[in-house]
Design a protein around this motif. Structure first.
Motif, PDB file in Angstrom:
ATOM      1  N   SER A  75      -6.000  -2.523  16.722  1.00  0.00           N
ATOM      2  CA  SER A  75      -7.197  -2.743  15.897  1.00  0.00           C
ATOM      3  C   SER A  75      -7.145  -4.090  15.203  1.00  0.00           C
ATOM      4  O   SER A  75      -8.156  -4.765  15.065  1.00  0.00           O
ATOM      5  CB  SER A  75      -7.338  -1.667  14.819  1.00  0.00           C
ATOM      6  OG  SER A  75      -7.058  -0.413  15.328  1.00  0.00           O
TER       7      SER A  75
ATOM      8  N   VAL B 194       1.029   9.200   4.683  1.00  0.00           N
ATOM      9  CA  VAL B 194       0.334   7.899   4.713  1.00  0.00           C
ATOM     10  C   VAL B 194       0.514   7.257   6.086  1.00  0.00           C
ATOM     11  O   VAL B 194      -0.427   6.717   6.672  1.00  0.00           O
ATOM     12  CB  VAL B 194       0.853   6.960   3.608  1.00  0.00           C
ATOM     13  CG1 VAL B 194       0.034   5.682   3.583  1.00  0.00           C
ATOM     14  CG2 VAL B 194       0.786   7.644   2.255  1.00  0.00           C
TER      15      VAL B 194
ATOM     16  N   HIS C 252       0.834  -1.208   0.000  1.00  0.00           N
ATOM     17  CA  HIS C 252       0.000   0.000   0.000  1.00  0.00           C
ATOM     18  C   HIS C 252       0.872   1.262   0.000  1.00  0.00           C
ATOM     19  O   HIS C 252       0.656   2.181  -0.781  1.00  0.00           O
ATOM     20  CB  HIS C 252      -0.908  -0.012   1.232  1.00  0.00           C
ATOM     21  CG  HIS C 252      -1.742   1.221   1.368  1.00  0.00           C
ATOM     22  ND1 HIS C 252      -2.978   1.329   0.796  1.00  0.00           N
ATOM     23  CD2 HIS C 252      -1.513   2.411   1.984  1.00  0.00           C
ATOM     24  CE1 HIS C 252      -3.479   2.532   1.053  1.00  0.00           C
ATOM     25  NE2 HIS C 252      -2.619   3.197   1.787  1.00  0.00           N
TER      26      HIS C 252
ATOM     27  N   LEU D   7      -2.628   0.793  15.650  1.00  0.00           N
ATOM     28  CA  LEU D   7      -3.002  -0.009  14.486  1.00  0.00           C
ATOM     29  C   LEU D   7      -2.986  -1.495  14.841  1.00  0.00           C
ATOM     30  O   LEU D   7      -3.914  -2.237  14.519  1.00  0.00           O
ATOM     31  CB  LEU D   7      -2.047   0.274  13.323  1.00  0.00           C
ATOM     32  CG  LEU D   7      -2.343  -0.457  12.017  1.00  0.00           C
ATOM     33  CD1 LEU D   7      -3.713  -0.095  11.475  1.00  0.00           C
ATOM     34  CD2 LEU D   7      -1.279  -0.147  10.971  1.00  0.00           C
TER      35      LEU D   7
ATOM     36  N   TYR E  23      -7.884  -1.106   6.858  1.00  0.00           N
ATOM     37  CA  TYR E  23      -7.178  -2.393   6.772  1.00  0.00           C
ATOM     38  C   TYR E  23      -7.558  -3.377   7.888  1.00  0.00           C
ATOM     39  O   TYR E  23      -7.769  -4.555   7.607  1.00  0.00           O
ATOM     40  CB  TYR E  23      -5.662  -2.174   6.678  1.00  0.00           C
ATOM     41  CG  TYR E  23      -5.238  -1.833   5.263  1.00  0.00           C
ATOM     42  CD1 TYR E  23      -5.224  -2.818   4.284  1.00  0.00           C
ATOM     43  CD2 TYR E  23      -4.896  -0.539   4.903  1.00  0.00           C
ATOM     44  CE1 TYR E  23      -4.872  -2.511   2.975  1.00  0.00           C
ATOM     45  CE2 TYR E  23      -4.534  -0.215   3.593  1.00  0.00           C
ATOM     46  CZ  TYR E  23      -4.519  -1.212   2.640  1.00  0.00           C
ATOM     47  OH  TYR E  23      -4.180  -0.915   1.350  1.00  0.00           O
TER      48      TYR E  23
ATOM     49  N   SER F 181      -9.218   6.842   6.568  1.00  0.00           N
ATOM     50  CA  SER F 181      -7.842   6.579   6.961  1.00  0.00           C
ATOM     51  C   SER F 181      -7.555   5.089   6.819  1.00  0.00           C
ATOM     52  O   SER F 181      -8.380   4.243   7.157  1.00  0.00           O
ATOM     53  CB  SER F 181      -7.582   7.066   8.382  1.00  0.00           C
ATOM     54  OG  SER F 181      -8.067   6.134   9.288  1.00  0.00           O
ATOM     55  N   GLU F 182      -6.385   4.808   6.285  1.00  0.00           N
ATOM     56  CA  GLU F 182      -5.968   3.421   6.074  1.00  0.00           C
ATOM     57  C   GLU F 182      -5.988   2.640   7.379  1.00  0.00           C
ATOM     58  O   GLU F 182      -6.271   1.450   7.404  1.00  0.00           O
ATOM     59  CB  GLU F 182      -4.549   3.376   5.501  1.00  0.00           C
ATOM     60  CG  GLU F 182      -4.455   3.794   4.063  1.00  0.00           C
ATOM     61  CD  GLU F 182      -4.190   5.276   3.888  1.00  0.00           C
ATOM     62  OE1 GLU F 182      -4.580   6.071   4.772  1.00  0.00           O
ATOM     63  OE2 GLU F 182      -3.598   5.651   2.861  1.00  0.00           O
ATOM     64  N   GLY F 183      -5.679   3.350   8.461  1.00  0.00           N
ATOM     65  CA  GLY F 183      -5.603   2.702   9.768  1.00  0.00           C
ATOM     66  C   GLY F 183      -6.926   2.117  10.214  1.00  0.00           C
ATOM     67  O   GLY F 183      -6.974   1.242  11.073  1.00  0.00           O
TER      68      GLY F 183
ATOM     69  N   CYS G 227       1.179   4.240  -2.828  1.00  0.00           N
ATOM     70  CA  CYS G 227       0.927   5.649  -2.518  1.00  0.00           C
ATOM     71  C   CYS G 227       2.120   6.508  -2.895  1.00  0.00           C
ATOM     72  O   CYS G 227       1.972   7.579  -3.488  1.00  0.00           O
ATOM     73  CB  CYS G 227       0.628   5.822  -1.025  1.00  0.00           C
ATOM     74  SG  CYS G 227      -0.991   5.194  -0.570  1.00  0.00           S
TER      75      CYS G 227
ATOM     76  N   GLU H 148       2.471  10.444  -3.429  1.00  0.00           N
ATOM     77  CA  GLU H 148       2.151  10.886  -2.081  1.00  0.00           C
ATOM     78  C   GLU H 148       3.376  10.843  -1.173  1.00  0.00           C
ATOM     79  O   GLU H 148       4.313  10.089  -1.420  1.00  0.00           O
ATOM     80  CB  GLU H 148       1.051   9.995  -1.494  1.00  0.00           C
ATOM     81  CG  GLU H 148      -0.309  10.667  -1.456  1.00  0.00           C
ATOM     82  CD  GLU H 148      -1.278   9.897  -0.591  1.00  0.00           C
ATOM     83  OE1 GLU H 148      -1.591  10.384   0.504  1.00  0.00           O
ATOM     84  OE2 GLU H 148      -1.698   8.807  -1.017  1.00  0.00           O
TER      85      GLU H 148
ATOM     86  N   ARG I  22      -1.802   8.607   8.547  1.00  0.00           N
ATOM     87  CA  ARG I  22      -3.171   8.101   8.424  1.00  0.00           C
ATOM     88  C   ARG I  22      -3.280   6.672   8.949  1.00  0.00           C
ATOM     89  O   ARG I  22      -4.349   6.251   9.393  1.00  0.00           O
ATOM     90  CB  ARG I  22      -3.631   8.159   6.964  1.00  0.00           C
ATOM     91  CG  ARG I  22      -3.958   9.560   6.475  1.00  0.00           C
ATOM     92  CD  ARG I  22      -4.866   9.492   5.261  1.00  0.00           C
ATOM     93  NE  ARG I  22      -4.299   8.660   4.214  1.00  0.00           N
ATOM     94  CZ  ARG I  22      -3.529   9.120   3.217  1.00  0.00           C
ATOM     95  NH1 ARG I  22      -3.228  10.397   3.151  1.00  0.00           N
ATOM     96  NH2 ARG I  22      -3.066   8.303   2.301  1.00  0.00           N
ATOM     97  N   LEU I  23      -2.194   5.925   8.864  1.00  0.00           N
ATOM     98  CA  LEU I  23      -2.213   4.571   9.420  1.00  0.00           C
ATOM     99  C   LEU I  23      -2.256   4.606  10.945  1.00  0.00           C
ATOM    100  O   LEU I  23      -2.741   3.688  11.585  1.00  0.00           O
ATOM    101  CB  LEU I  23      -0.987   3.780   8.952  1.00  0.00           C
ATOM    102  CG  LEU I  23      -1.069   3.186   7.551  1.00  0.00           C
ATOM    103  CD1 LEU I  23       0.290   2.654   7.122  1.00  0.00           C
ATOM    104  CD2 LEU I  23      -2.112   2.077   7.473  1.00  0.00           C
TER     105      LEU I  23
END
Lengths: 202, 117
Positions: A61, A48, A34, A58, B51, B46-48, A38, A43, A51-52
């Motif tokens: 999640s 990026v 990914h 992360l 995914y 947002s990618e976070g 990007c 980008e 945003r992750l």
């Protein structure tokens, strides 16, 4: 790949260390692809990564979805109770199973511990009868005075260990059954139920 | 709860359905899913968030994932709806329709009351 991206993915790898290696590498490889897409699209990699989110967040999640799957196969009381508590927001049953699990584990462990305690304080541990009725059991700071009579003697040790262990095993079995039942039925069940509550709103 | 937090929760709730919907016609990889949803909803994702949702949807058999080698460039992980995923999405769409109709009715009441004051 620039340095910042490599660092990020490495951190994520560490945070995901509780997952199986195959699953973890699949996640990292996908995010790597990914990021590459990007960056090739013009980008900024840093944007990026922002945003992750933080690697720890992360990973959390990702783990949330893996926890229930993994924990229905686990034998650890900690993992099992945590997964059950995680489900508690979705229904009273999970909360009840959590409470029962907590009770089962503490009684089971307590009982087994008194078996050990019998070897240390033999006079203070046992099951006492008075006029044919059980008046005290376990490890007592002030064991009941005569005419109360201790019933089991050294038999107390294997009995406490076996019944305590059986209670722990039973608790583990119940929670595992609940988790795997919830995993299989959960998704199917949640659809119609939502439908009902939505209909209630109208 | 402040309004930003509320908005993010609202979005998160719908996101699973939105991601499944993006895959209705054809398998896509992560970035394509994000781009599709952003284009349709005029909303930055947002990618976070996306995914981990993809990972969860795959874990519960709504999606399958497959690494596909590109002719030029690197392999990408394509997601496709399973039959179970399609069924789930249809059920979600029903729920969504009923729910939003109900909410809209309620919101109309709010408007009227406000106008009468």
């Amino acid at each position: 790949m620039n340095r910042q991206v490599e660092d990020y993915l490495e951190k994520l790898r560490c945070e995901l260390s509780t997952l199986q290696e195959l699953e973890r590498e699949d996640i990292v490889r996908e995010l790597e692809a990914h990021l590459r897409d990007c960056v090739e699209g013009g980008e900024d990699a840093a944007a990026v990564l922002l945003r992750l989110g933080e690697p720890a967040t992360l990973a959390e999640s990702y783990r949330e979805s893996a926890t229930i799957r993994r924990s229905s196969r686990s034998f650890s009381p900690f993992v099992l109770l945590r997964a059950t508590l995680g489900l508690a927001s979705q229904g009273v049953t999970a909360l009840a199973v959590f409470a029962a699990g907590l009770l089962g584990y503490s009684f089971g462990l307590g009982l087994a511990l008194t078996g050990v305690a019998k070897c240390i304080w033999p006079a203070r541990t046992g099951a006492w009868l008075l006029h044919g009725q059980l008046i005290a059991s376990g490890t007592q700071f002030y064991p009941p005075p005569p005419p109360a009579k201790e019933l089991l003697g050294w038999w107390y040790v294997p009995l406490a260990l076996i019944s305590g262990g059986a209670l722990l095993a039973l608790t583990t079995g119940v929670i595992r059954t609940f988790l795997s039942w919830n995993r299989r039925a959960g998704r199917l069940r949640r659809g119609p139920r939502k439908l009902k509550s939505a209909a209630g709103l109208t | 709860m402040d309004s930003a937090q509320w908005e993010s929760q609202l979005r998160k709730g719908a996101l699973e359905m939105v991601v499944l919907a993006a895959l209705w016609r054809t398998p896509l990889y992560g970035l394509e899913i994000i781009r599709t949803v952003e284009r349709e909803l005029a909303l930055a994702l947002s990618e976070g968030t996306v995914y981990p949702i993809l990972s969860r949807l795959r874990a519960d058999n709504s999606l399958t994932a497959q690494w596909v080698e590109a002719e030029a460039g690197h392999p990408r992980k394509y997601y496709a709806l399973t039959d179970a995923g399609r069924q789930r999405l249809l059920a979600m769409v029903n729920t969504w329709d009923e729910f939003s109709r109900g909410v809209n009715r309620l919101l109309k009441l709010v408007e009227q009351k406000d106008a009468s004051q």
